[in-house]
Every structure is written in structure tokens, then in C-alpha cells.
Design an enzyme around this catalytic site. Structure first.
Site, PDB file in Angstrom:
ATOM      1  CE  LYS B  79     -16.581  30.176 -54.592  1.00  0.00           C
ATOM      2  NZ  LYS B  79     -16.520  31.196 -53.516  1.00  0.00           N
ATOM      3  CB  SER B 154     -12.981  30.335 -52.187  1.00  0.00           C
ATOM      4  OG  SER B 154     -14.255  30.933 -52.065  1.00  0.00           O
ATOM      5  CB  SER B 178     -14.681  33.959 -51.351  1.00  0.00           C
ATOM      6  OG  SER B 178     -13.886  33.208 -50.471  1.00  0.00           O
TER       7      SER B 178
END
Lengths: 487, 489, 100
Positions: B79, B154, B178
Site C-alpha cells: 500500500k 482504503s 481498511s
């Protein structure tokens, strides 16, 4: 700005008669650790800009703080020396934007400081309450370019983060200080304590010790506190004293002209010799404190406390008591304070233990040795004691003794040898008598007055003998010789 | 076959045995990314040059008879809020566009030590604030199951990259769901470990007391292997726990006999029928394997959402203060520093980040702290107490991961509150610091995957993985990525 | 406290948060933040008498590091991301406010 405040700005000259000046001090002390508070970057003064920084103290995204054990120990040491309660504590974030602060928040302690409720005893015995002494991180340094280096006139500013994250302890006094003189005494005493504990090098000129003063005035005899102003930019004991005097007079002038003191932060201008309002366009500060999620609570367990108090030296207040008791002379308080401030008390105590006259040792330490404290702290107590004994025994005159001490401080060596080298061997009795004969012969009128019982003239005669022998005569021996001739 | 389809563990076994080169595995992964990323936009940046060096190094180690580690040659996506020297770290924000950190996050070093090869940085909601990966300065990521739908967020880029077979495993971060929510929406396994099990050093902070890095993978076993590689104490993170990495791989075949499972009854009413049905079916699978199953009432957990939307923005408002245009990232010039700060932040942050920064600033400000922030922290205590009550009687809890399957792009962007509800079932574990994971279980509305969430008490990872492995064994195999390219439907 | 934010309050918060916002944005945020606060208002009504606040997930204490130096960054790396630098330092425009 109110009309009253304006009047105060211009007319801070009428003194503070009828008012009491109340001062509380906030002292920021940089701790003498090897590394910064939350990272392994060196804590050292004077490196090229931005060479002592890492992701943590630069506040780079993703970096995290880890607390320096030594900084905690030194903070607790300060608390212990200031008679504080050393308590479980937590860290908070103090949020505000400023370019010298890499994260735009400062990690500090808020409602749970590590040290609280202590006091500092000043020379003379007054106690100033310590509200708290907490741990926080320092900011970077900003240099203003253009406009004469003044912040608001500058064209731009340059930021160096070497200092960012250096461990600080902020020591907050209660408003127990009365006036500029006591404020200076407080700071110099606090400095002595910080240096003695090894927590700080105490260098005000390098910014190791930084002082802000909360100043207010009130009518003499009244109980409540007046509105205070915080005065910043006090870089020396001298500016601290001047700034408090100015600020107190300004506030009194405001009150006398019927105005009200506005609570604000004021900037001390050393060149102009005045404080001025620092109010900017920003609204009142709202620091939005909250518990620092990246750090965990600090609990003073036995190991931490033991390490914090280990080898705690005798602190200045106790050293003054010890020295005063040894000398037994209440009038020597200033000399005692000087000698303790300079760290020469151990020398005096040790010399006395070796048989030297304690009062004489104190006097020579406070006056002559104090001129060269670095060297004086290194001289051997036995050497000092022998020198003092020579003087007490009359072998050396006071003048000669001082000269020998100067030589000992300068290059070391044995006092007797130095005295010989300087030709300070005691004046033979016959030579002294011969000189006396000359003096009596050349000053018959004075001699008559002396014989007639006028003791005041003895000093003059002694001085004449001293001059004739170029200081080699011993004062006591001259006095004895004069007295025996008169008898 | 894409690397993801082979599975990380099979790949690592082949590389370690010298049967396949790490370099060839990497090239397959890069080819898969080149093939599908233009459509899906999972990646913000590739670290291909660095990845090729790393893969060659792994191959040299194997050739020299040295074991490169349990993840030898496994391509991993990170990420884009995890700091890497090898590629920019932008948090999908204009304010950090092009910024390359001068250091690696601890998880990056640990992955390298395990032999893994980082291929690139995946898209996210800006600074991890969002549940759809639509709040990204680089544009939205699309769900590989249906490119008209969101991948969740996310960590949407990581979830979609695994689901699309570009990489077998990826790392995400989970502050309120997330990792788990996009994992559920993309049909992959997503794990949020116990707070403090994985170092946060190098994870760009959103809400520091809640953030945790974790793996996304196609199977429970792969997720366990990655977690073992990245977990364990780190002296650069003061909140890192002393415990060694939990050995979860060992318990995957232990079955469910004797396991006590609680179903969170309070969540079932708020979820769509496909999500509720999946939880009930998963409970049946566990019971069928010898677990005892009961419903537990934990109404306090539903207050977690409100507490979260006070606590997380408060911490974020402080964590994001440093993006001020002084030291790195974007600067919008202005005659004075205050205006420069304000303009830089106005131009650099997207609307959701600004909203949360303002919300957080407000709840911490003078006069509101006690009413909002302190009260939310008390509710956080209540959530933890409710969990403690439940775990007095059960080993793990079962719940839906999300209230529904993946929703269409743009369907919730106009109403922030609607978007926040997507995290209703995942937030409580973050507030308590507990581990939780999502396991793909069934196909729901529109043929989209549905995840089931397994929750456990602090450091209960082994029980959690044990239950998750059993749930996985009873899952519909069609519900699991990687999925072939299908496009929008 | 109703949880309703005025545009003035929003402007104040934006200044605290160093976000330059337009009047139009201010109005939008006032509406959105009010809606969020209204939603989370349930939290304020919960009875939490006697419940201590939780700031950290777990009760760790005394996590300390030895006072031993670690390498710093090279200055090139430090300034690599700087929007502007001069003489090894970060350059910022004129500072209006005083340091608190």
C-alpha cells in the site's frame, strides 16, 4: 491597544513604589544526553546545519518516537534535586504550526508531568515553589534573512533542524519570586543545581538554559495576583533583571494612569532596553493537547529512581550550610555563596580539615582563587592549607601570601619554594628593627603621636615599613615591634 | 498462470528448490500488472528496477545454496502509505506527489529478510481515509470482479491487485477496516493483526492508536505466512508488543473441535441478506467441524462507529499537520509562511482529508474536547469491555465484514456519512486493538464476493487463523480471487 | 451544544488547521461537519459515568531506548525533498506569527 497600555509603553520610569513585583519563571533546560529525546541523533551544539537529523527528528511521514532512557533519568534527577514528587507521567501533543517544528506539534507533558510540587532554596534561605518540571522536545532553529535579522522585516527565513528533538526539561516556578534581584538569584541557583546534578551544562549563551518570565504587579499588602505578562527573549541574567524591572515599571505606570494590564506575551529588546507586545494576527492559541498515541506512560519504578538519584552530589544549598557552619561567621554569607557557586567549597573544607584557618581559607578562596576558578578547582588542598598556614604563622605577609597563591594558580608548585623563589623569606628581626629605626627617624612627628597613644597613626607607620621592605615585612610582626618600642 | 494463481507458498517452495527463478516469477507478475492495471489502476508506482535487482539477488542466494527465506521470490505489493526507498510514497495525495522517503519501513526490511520482492506501491484512499479508494489523487481503483464497482478501501489497490492476480500477496493498513473491507469486497483474505504485533515504523500515520499493517492474500495459509514474516517486536515502535510473531501457520489444520464461537447478533440486523447469510453458513461450517456456536449480544459495538469518527480524525488532524510545504512534498508559494502553509494544504489535500482534519481539529479544540474526544475515548473503553465480556465465553467471534457487497463507483461519494457506515462492523476491533480477518465465503448480490469476519481477543491470532482455515474450507471456491478479467457488468 | 457548526466556526477551525478555504467551501463543510456531528451525537448521550477513557489499546509502560547514537541522514537526503533550500537549510517565506 488601550490608552493605558500606550501610556505604560512610554512612561516606564516612575518606579514601582507602593507596588509589589511578582514573578514566576519558566526555565527550559537542555539535558546533557548523548542523543536526542526520541531518536539516536547526536545531541551536540554547533554542527553544520541539518547534519544531525534523521527521519524521526525531521518528523518524516511514518517515523515514530522512542524515549531516551538517559533523558528520563536526568529529568528525574532534576526533580529529585528540586524536592519534587516524581510521579507516573504521560506525553501529550501540543499542536501548533511553526516552521521550526518538524511535525507541527511538540511532544511534551501536559496534565501528568514527571516532576511536581517541589522547591528551590535560594542563598539567604528563601524558598521558591516549583510547580512542575516536565520533559519535552526542543524545536529547530530559524535564521531570519534580510531586514536586519528581525523576524517581521525579514525577506525569508532558513531552518536548521539539528536542535529539533533535543531533550528539554521545563521547570516552572510558582509566582513566589519578588523582583528582579530574586529572579536572578533563582536562575543562578537553579543553574548551579542543574550543573551539579550533571543534567545540563547550564550555558545560557549557547541556549542550554532559556528563561521566560511571568511578571505581574500588585498593590503592596494585597493578596491576589495581578494580570501577568510573559516576557520572552531573556538571554542572560542581566537581561532577565533589566526586563523584569522594565516590565514591572511599565505595568505600574499603566495602573497609575488608570489603565488595565493586558495579559499578553511581550518581547524583551536588549538594545532598546524595553519590552514590546508580541501579539500577532493569529487568534488565541488553542493547542489541542491530547495523549501522544505513539508513546506509552512513564512510571518511576525502583530501577529508574535508583539510577536517577545514584551519586547525587551535595547540592548548593546544603553546601552553603556546611561552609557557613565551618566558618562560623554570619557576615561571610556573600563569600560563602561565591565560593559555592564557583565550586571551591570542597577546597576550603579540605584545607580546614588539614588545619588551615577556615575563615582565612574562605577569604582567599572568595577573593583571590575566585579570579581563576578553573585553576583553583584543580589545586591540591594540602598545598592550599600549607600556604594558609605560612600566612597564619606570620611567615608570609598577606601581600606575599596572595602573590604565592597567584603563582600556585598559574603554574602550580610548592608554596615554600615559590615563596623562596620570590624572595619572600621572612624578614630577619634585625633587618626589621633597622628599617624601624629609619622610619622613626624620618617621621618624628608621627612617632610622637604614636607614643602619645594615637593608635590611628600605627597604620601609617606600618605602611611606611611595608613600603621600605617592599612588602617583605609581615604585618603582625611590624605591629608587635612597634608596640614593644612604645612600651 | 499468474503468480497469484500459483499461490505465494507454492512459488516460494519452487524458488527455494531452484525449480523456478525469482526473476521469472517477477516478470510474470510485472506482465500481469501491465496487462490489467491500465483498466483497474491498482498501482501508483512500480519499483521494477529495484525488484529485478532483488529477484536476481534471491536467485544468487539459491544458486549459492543459501535459503533466501520463507517468501523467496514472492512478489509483494505495498500500500502506498508504507515507506520505501525504492519507490515514491505518496499516500495517493497531491501533497506527497513524488516524495521518496530516505528510509524503509520495518515491514519492508522484514519482507526483504524473508526473501520477498516488492514490486510496487498500490493505490489507496488519500492517507487511508475512505472505504472505496475513490478518494485518491491518482484516480479510483476498480474492482476486478466488476469494474463498475469499487474495490473497497482504503487498501483498495492492494486488495484489487491480489484479486486480479497481479501479485499473490500484498500489504495494507487497517485503521477502521481498511484491510478487511476491501478484502471482502474483492474476494480475498485480509488480516488486521493485534495492535502492536506488526511494527508501524514507516507506515504513514492516519490514526496512530488504531493503525495496523497486515497482509492480503488469496488464501488463509498465505496470509499466515506473510504475517509471520512481518510480525514481531520492533524497537523503533514504542507501541510494538514484546511478543514474537504469532505462529499461525502451525494451527491451520487443527480443525474446529472444541473451539467456542460466538456470532455477533447485533451486526446481523444491519447487514444485507447475502452478508448475514454468509455469516450463518460459516457458523454452520464451524459447528459441523465440532465447534460450539452461540449468538452473543454486544450492542456497545455499534457505538464504535461514532467513537471512531471522533478519535480517528482527532489523531489525523495532528498527524497530518506536518504536511505544511516546508520540508518535503508540495509547496504553493505565498509571501509569508502562514499563507504558504494554508494554500499548500488547501491545494494538496482532497476533500475527505480536509473534512476529517477539520472534524478532528474541532473535537480537540477548547470547549469541545470533553464533550466529544474524551467521551469517545470512554466509549472506546466500553467497546473493549463488551469484547472482554464476550471472550469470557467464546474463543472467537463471527460477524459480517461489510454491510453489503461492493457498491458501484460514485454511489456514495456525495454523502460522507453513507460511506462511513461501510466500516460499521470492522471498527470495533481497531478500537479494542484486537485482531480480526475477513475470509471470502460466498457469492452475493450481482455475483460479487461476500466476506465473513473472524474476530479474536488481543494476541488471539492462532485461534483466529484456526477458525478462519475451517471457514475457508467450507467456502464457495468461486468467491475467491484471483478472478479472470471480466470487465464491467 | 447542538452539534450545528456555523460558517464562522468552520472558518476558525480551518485557521487552526492551517487550511485556506473559500466561503463556499466553508458553507459546504459547515453542512457536512454538522451532519457528521449529529450522527456521532449518540456518543455524547451515552452514560459513561465512572468509565475511564482509553487513549492506547494496551497498557504498556516505560518503553525506553538506550542513549546510544545511531547514524543520521546525509544532508543531501535531508534536503532532497525540500521545496526550497539554501545554505544547507530549509528556506521558508517570511514568518508573520511569533513562536508560541
Amino acid at each position: 491597544m488601550s490608552g493605558g497600555a500606550r501610556a505604560g509603553e512610554d512612561a516606564a520610569i516612575e518606579g514601582v513604589a507602593g507596588y509589589e513585583v511578582v514573578v514566576g519563571l519558566e526555565v527550559h533546560c537542555e539535558l546533557s544526553t548523548a542523543t536526542k529525546l526520541f531518536c539516536g541523533c547526536a545531541n551536540a551544539f554547533g554542527a553544520p546545519p541539518n547534519t544531525q537529523v534523521c527521519p524521526v527528528c525531521l518528523g518524516l511521514p511514518g517515523s515514530l518516537p522512542v524515549l531516551n532512557r538517559r533523558a528520563v533519568e536526568l529529568a528525574m534527577r532534576i526533580g529529585s534535586a528540586l524536592h519534587c514528587e516524581i510521579r507516573p507521567s504521560t506525553f501529550h501533543r501540543k499542536n501548533y504550526f511553526y516552521p521550526d517544528m518538524p511535525k507541527d506539534y511538540q511532544i511534551s507533558q501536559y496534565d501528568e508531568p514527571v516532576n511536581a510540587d517541589g522547591y528551590l532554596e535560594l542563598p539567604g534561605g528563601a524558598r521558591v515553589g516549583i510547580e512542575r518540571a516536565h520533559i519535552e522536545e526542543d524545536t529547530g532553529k530559524t535564521t531570519h534573512v534580510g531586514g536586519g535579522g528581525r523576524i517581521h522585516d525579514a525577506d525569508h527565513s532558513l531552518v536548521d533542524y539539528n536542535r529539533a528533538g533535543v531533550p528539554l526539561v521545563e521547570i516552572v516556578s510558582r509566582p513566589d519570586i519578588r523582583g528582579a534581584e530574586q529572579a536572578r538569584s533563582y536562575v543562578s541557583e537553579l543553574r548551579a543545581v542543574l550543573v551539579a546534578t550533571g543534567a545540563s551544562d547550564g550555558r545560557m549563551e549557547e541556549g542550554s538554559l532559556r528563561v521566560d518570565a511571568n511578571v505581574s504587579v500588585r498593590r503592596e499588602g494585597s493578596e491576589g495576583l495581578g494580570t501577568r505578562c510573559e516576557v520572552k527573549n531573556l538571554n542572560s541574567l542581566r537581561s532577565l533583571g533589566r526586563a523584569i524591572d522594565f516590565e514591572a515599571e511599565r505595568q505600574v505606570a499603566v495602573l497609575r494612569s488608570g489603565g488595565r494590564v493586558v495579559q499578553e506575551t511581550r518581547h524583551w529588546d536588549e538594545d532598546e532596553g524595553r519590552t514590546s507586545s508580541m501579539r500577532s494576527k493569529e487568534e488565541a492559541n488553542d493547542y489541542r493537547y491530547f495523549a501522544e498515541p505513539d508513546l506509552v506512560p512513564l512510571v518511576p519504578d525502583e530501577e529508574l529512581l535508583e539510577r536517577a538519584t545514584r551519586a547525587m552530589p551535595v547540592l548548593p544549598a546544603a553546601r552553603r550550610v556546611r561552609l557557613s557552619a565551618l566558618v562560623g561567621d554570619d557576615t561571610a554569607a556573600d563569600q560563602v555563596t561565591t565560593v559555592v557557586d564557583l565550586g571551591l567549597d570542597d577546597l576550603v573544607v579540605a584545607a580546614a580539615a588539614l588545619g588551615a584557618d577556615a575563615s582565612l581559607a574562605l577569604r582567599r578562596a572568595a577573593n583571590e582563587a575566585a579570579q581563576r576558578p578553573e585553576q583553583a578547582r584543580r589545586i591540591d588542598a594540602g598545598v592550599f592549607a600549607r600556604l594558609l598556614s605560612l600566612e597564619s604563622a606570620g611567615t608570609l605577609s598577606a601581600t606575599q601570601s596572595k602573590a604565592v597563591l597567584a603563582e600556585v594558580l598559574e603554574s602550580g608548585g610548592d608554596p615554600e619554594e615559590i615563596a623562596r623563589r620570590l624572595g619572600f623569606e621572612a624578614l630577619p628581626a634585625a633587618e626589621l628593627e633597622a628599617v624601624l629605626d629609619e622610619v622613626v627617624a624620618s617621621h618624628p612627628a608621627e612617632w610622637e603621636r604614636y607614643v602619645g597613644g594615637d593608635d590611628k597613626v600605627a597604620q601609617l607607620l606600618t605602611g611606611l615599613v611595608m613600603r621600605a621592605t617592599r612588602g617583605r615585612a609581615n604585618g603582625k610582626a611590624v605591629a608587635a615591634a612597634l608596640a614593644s618600642r612604645r612600651a | 498462470m499468474t503468480p497469484a494463481a500459483s499461490g505465494a507458498l507454492a512459488l516460494a517452495a519452487q524458488v527455494r528448490a531452484g525449480e523456478r527463478s525469482a526473476a521469472s516469477v517477477l516478470e510474470e507478475s510485472l506482465a500481469a500488472i501491465r496487462g490489467r492495471d491500465p483498466e483497474l489502476h491498482c498501482f501508483n508506482a512500480l519499483a521494477d528496477a529495484h525488484a529485478r535487482e532483488r529477484a536476481d539477488e534471491v536467485d544468487r542466494l539459491v544458486a549459492s545454496g543459501t535459503d533466501p527465506g520463507p517468501l523467496a521470490g514472492v512478489p509483494v505489493a505495498l500500500k502506498d502509505n508504507i515507506c520505501t526507498r525504492s519507490a515514491p510514497t505518496t499516500c495517493s495525495s497531491r501533497i506527497l506527489a513524488g516524495w521518496t522517503p530516505p528510509y524503509d519501513a520495518t515491514v519492508v526490511s522484514r519482507l526483504a529478510a524473508a526473501g520477498a520482492v516488492v514490486v510496487g506501491k498500490t493505490n489507496l484512499d488519500e492517507f487511508a481515509m475512505g472505504s472505496s479508494t475513490e478518494n485518491s489523487a491518482t484516480g479510483p481503483t476498480r474492482n476486478p470482479w466488476d469494474t463498475g464497482r469499487v474495490p473497497g478501501g482504503s487498501s483498495g489497490g492492494s486488495a484489487a491487485a491480489v484479486a486480479a492476480g497481479m501479485v499473490p500477496v500484498a500489504l495494507g493498513s487497517d485503521t477502521g477496516g481498511s484491510i478487511r473491507q476491501p478484502a471482502a469486497l474483492c474476494g480475498v483474505v485480509g488480516v488486521k493483526p493485534t495492535y502492536g504485533v506488526v511494527s508501524r515504523y514507516g507506515l504513514v500515520a492516519f490514526a496512530s492508536s488504531l493503525d495496523q499493517i497486515g497482509p492480503l492474500a488469496t488464501t488463509v495459509a498465505e496470509a499466515a505466512a506473510v504475517l509471520e514474516a512481518i510480525a514481531g517486536h520492533d524497537d523503533r515502535d514504542s507501541t510494538s508488543l514484546e511478543q514474537a510473531a504469532p505462529r499461525c501457520s502451525e494451527v491451520l489444520d487443527d480443525g474446529a473441535r472444541g473451539l467456542r464461537v460466538g456470532v455477533v447478533a447485533d451486526f446481523l440486523a444491519d447487514a444485507s441478506p447475502d452478508c448475514t447469510g454468509a455469516v450463518r453458513a460459516a457458523a454452520d461450517v464451524l459447528a459441523g467441524h465440532g465447534a460450539s456456536v452461540e449468538e452473543v449480544a454486544l450492542p456497545e459495538l455499534l457505538h464504535g462507529l461514532s467513537a471512531y469518527y471522533l478519535i480517528a480524525p482527532a489523531e489525523a488532524s495532528s498527524n497530518l499537520a506536518r504536511y505544511d510545504g516546508v520540508r518535503y512534498g508540495l509547496r504553493v508559494d505565498a509571501p509569508d509562511v502562514e499563507t504558504m502553509n494554508g494554500r499548500t494544504r488547501a491545494a494538496g489535500f482532497g476533500p475527505e482529508v480536509k473534512r476529517r482534519v477539520m472534524l478532528g481539529t474541532y473535537v480537540l479544540s477548547a470547549g469541545y474536547y470533553d464533550a466529544y474526544y474524551a467521551q469517545a475515548q470512554r466509549v472506546r473503553t466500553l467497546v473493549a469491555r463488551a469484547f472482554a465480556r464476550a471472550y469470557a465465553g467464546v474463543d472467537v467471534l463471527l460477524a459480517p465484514t461489510t454491510p453489503s457487497v461492493a457498491f458501484p463507483l460514485g454511489s456514495k461519494t456525495s454523502d460522507p456519512l453513507e460511506m462511513y457506515l461501510a466500516d460499521l462492523f470492522t471498527i470495533p476491533s481497531n478500537l479494542a486493538g484486537h485482531p480480526a480477518m475477513s475470509v471470502p465465503f460466498a457469492l452475493g448480490e450481482g455475483g460479487m464476493p461476500v466476506g465473513v469476519q473472524v474476530l479474536a481477543p488481543a494476541l488471539g491470532e492462532r485461534a483466529m487463523f484456526r477458525a478462519a482455515a475451517v471457514v475457508e474450507s467450507g467456502a464457495d471456491p468461486r468467491a475467491r480471487g484471483p478472478v479472470p478479467a471480466r470487465g464491467a457488468r | 451544544m447542538s452539534g450545528q457548526l456555523s460558517t464562522e466556526e468552520v472558518a476558525h477551525i480551518a485557521r487552526l488547521a492551517r487550511l485556506e478555504i473559500t466561503e463556499e467551501e466553508s458553507a459546504t463543510y459547515a453542512g457536512q461537519l454538522s451532519a457528521i456531528l449529529e450522527h456521532v451525537d449518540a456518543v455524547r448521550r451515552l452514560d459513561t459515568a465512572g468509565v475511564p477513557p482509553t487513549s492506547h489499546a494496551f497498557e504498556l509502560r516505560n518503553v525506553l531506548r538506550a542513549d546510544e547514537p545511531r547514524p543520521c541522514l546525509e544532508r543531501d537526503e535531508v534536503l532532497a525533498g525540500a521545496p526550497r533550500a539554501e545554505d544547507g537549510r530549509f528556506l521558508v517565506p517570511r514568518i508573520l506569527g511569533e513562536e508560541p
